[in-house]
Design an enzyme around this catalytic site. Sequence first.
Site: not given
Ligand code: IVH
Length: 720
Positions: A92, A126, A128, A130, A236, A324, A418, A421, A442, A448
């Site tokens: 993650s 790049e 992120k 969703d 990616y 973020k 309140c 009551c 209250c 009540c």
């Molecule tokens: S890199 C080594 N690149 O974000 C890290 N993750 O919060 C591997 N995600 O589980 C992830 N866009 O599902 C990477 N451009 C992007 C991403 C991305 C979305 C997600 C991915 C990961 C999560 C982590």
Amino acid sequence: MSTDEKLVANLTEKEAAKELSRLATQMAAADAAYEEAQPLMSDADYDALRQRNKEIEGRFPALKRADSPSDKVGAAPTGRFKKVRHAAPMLSLDNAFSGEDVTEFETRVKRFLGLGEDDGVALTAEPKIDGLSANLRYEKGKLVQGTTRGDGTVGEDITANLKTIADIPHTVKGAPDIMEVRGEVYLGKEDFARMNAELAARGEKVFANTRNSAAGSIRHKDAGETAKRPLRFFAYAWGELSAPLAETQWEAVQRFEKMGFSINPLMMRAETVGDVLAHYQKIEAQRASLDYDIDGVVYKVDRLDWQSRLGIVTRAPRWAVAHKFSAEKAQTILERIDIQVGRTGAMTPTARLHPVTVGGVVVSNATLHNQDEIERLDVREGDTVVIQRAGDVIPQVLSVVTEKRPKSAKPFAFPERCPACGSAAVREVNPRTGERDVVRRCTGGLICPAQGVERLKHFVSRKAMDIDGLGMRQIEDFFGRHMIREPADIFTLEARHKDGVFNVPGTSDLNSYKRLAPTKSKPARWTAEVTNQKSLDNLFAAIETARSRSVDRALFGLGIRHVGEVTARLLAQRFETAERVVELGRALANGDEAVRDDLVNIDGIGETVADAMAEFFREERNGAAVDRLLAHLTPTQVEAVASESPVAGKTVVFTGKLEQMTRDEAKARATALGAKVASAVSGKTDILIAGPGAGSKLKKAADLGVQTMTEEEWLALVAD
Ligand code: IVH
């Protein structure tokens, strides 16, 4: 202790039968929901249920049910998709919320690599996406397996489903013999809207947002269904490789494109943090007009040799960070401010909003926290307000658009009585700090009705007496009809029913009670289908079982302020019977100093609890209601604290996802071993048990030098 918290080894035969029945019902509901791509629970929770069911059947083979979840045909070991251990963990990302955080990220990277201040670290940036990450394994150019991320270590085999996605090539040229491509499966916004419209037209349930919709679609049991969903994929990252792809992140991703993968067109490479931050601004400005949902920008150290030197910390790479976007906001009209009265009398203002979509979710309520917050915002009924929804938390009112205020709007007068009551509602002054409480309460206490009904809801709730069949709606109903006004009434319900007390014409009648049962197609909803007699019998049986719940649950169920689960357990362990705790409460109320000292000397109990107990029992009607209740109960004693346990006296915190036990189970077990379970990490914390997905608590523990362990290490430590 309810049966669902007991260790399998401690279940009696009767409890085991009951537990198997509960598990069968719960898993059937989960299965049905899962098939409709509206999962009711996480896979880990589902697996925990399956495992528990198996263990109970192992101990009591004769009790195995005809509809045992273990016998479901066509199911993989997990009941769903085959589990696959990832060749390389799927990581993650750490989060950054400001430019400063990003600069700090760069500083950390440089420090780690031993670079000088003026050395440059090229980064990629790049969006992120969703969606959901997936791992695609190619062997000799052929797609052989596709998996979900799962918990990062073990995912699910969804090869057939992934193969239906047009962006995912089944064969590739010029790739290493073994190549795992990772990326995001997602659904475009327009496709999502179209899909939902079609679902709605067929009278089916719609999805809340693109992510849920993609998740439901990609894990459909029938790949034919997945094929109908317009899913897409951006590559990616990568997992196992038999040969390196390139020397940099940028070049590696370019290679993916040459092999036929889709890569995100907004990916760029920059030499400085300033440049990636400018790119962040650019992407954020385009966010609304992009055809897919994104929630930030990911920066990665471009040089792959540096990436491997930087490595990972717990579950996230040191060489990447997700910057973020701030939470999504929207404007709408605040139609009304409602005051809700909780079980302790706390009056919480809730904004009723004209429904508005924020980040793909329709919002019609937002919290206003308390009176001070309303005054700070000067928010009035009829105002146009800016609301914000961050993650899964309750939406908040951020500010008022004063230019749009109607002339007639008057400042909101927070009620000083309140609404339920009519008793005075006050903001207490904390005797120790001298500060006024932010919460107005209250003072009606037992008179009540709002507090009364909330107290009863708490009493029957899962962590307290856990009375199946007495849900929130039934409590409101029974309370409204004066059939249950206090906990003791629950235990006389059957006798009163048999005596015909309810059959007086014109008065409330138990025969109109309908136990609401789940149906296969609507597992999460309830419809009246079960016959009255059967449902009543079930209700009475559930009440019967509750008579012998453990002392701590009964104490917790009383809803005395500051006597939460943990405190109730400490009291039950120390004083053993409910009667002794009540005696203690009365002595406190009478100002017995010796008793008070005794109490506050218990590790984990302080003056606040002593004050709260004294206050509760000072009101004679409370004590009398407790006496009436206890006359109907035979609570079981809580096991004494195992002081020889290695964790006795330690303060522990659980965070992240637990895989081998539920959070409740983990807490119960830790407490039984004499540990104190806290919810936040502080200087007093001895051990942090961190599962996958652990975030800020893990960081804080590291900062404070608190010992951290995985769930497995913890289990090994407490194993007997
Ligand atoms: S890199 C080594 N690149 O974000 C890290 N993750 O919060 C591997 N995600 O589980 C992830 N866009 O599902 C990477 N451009 C992007 C991403 C991305 C979305 C997600 C991915 C990961 C999560 C982590």
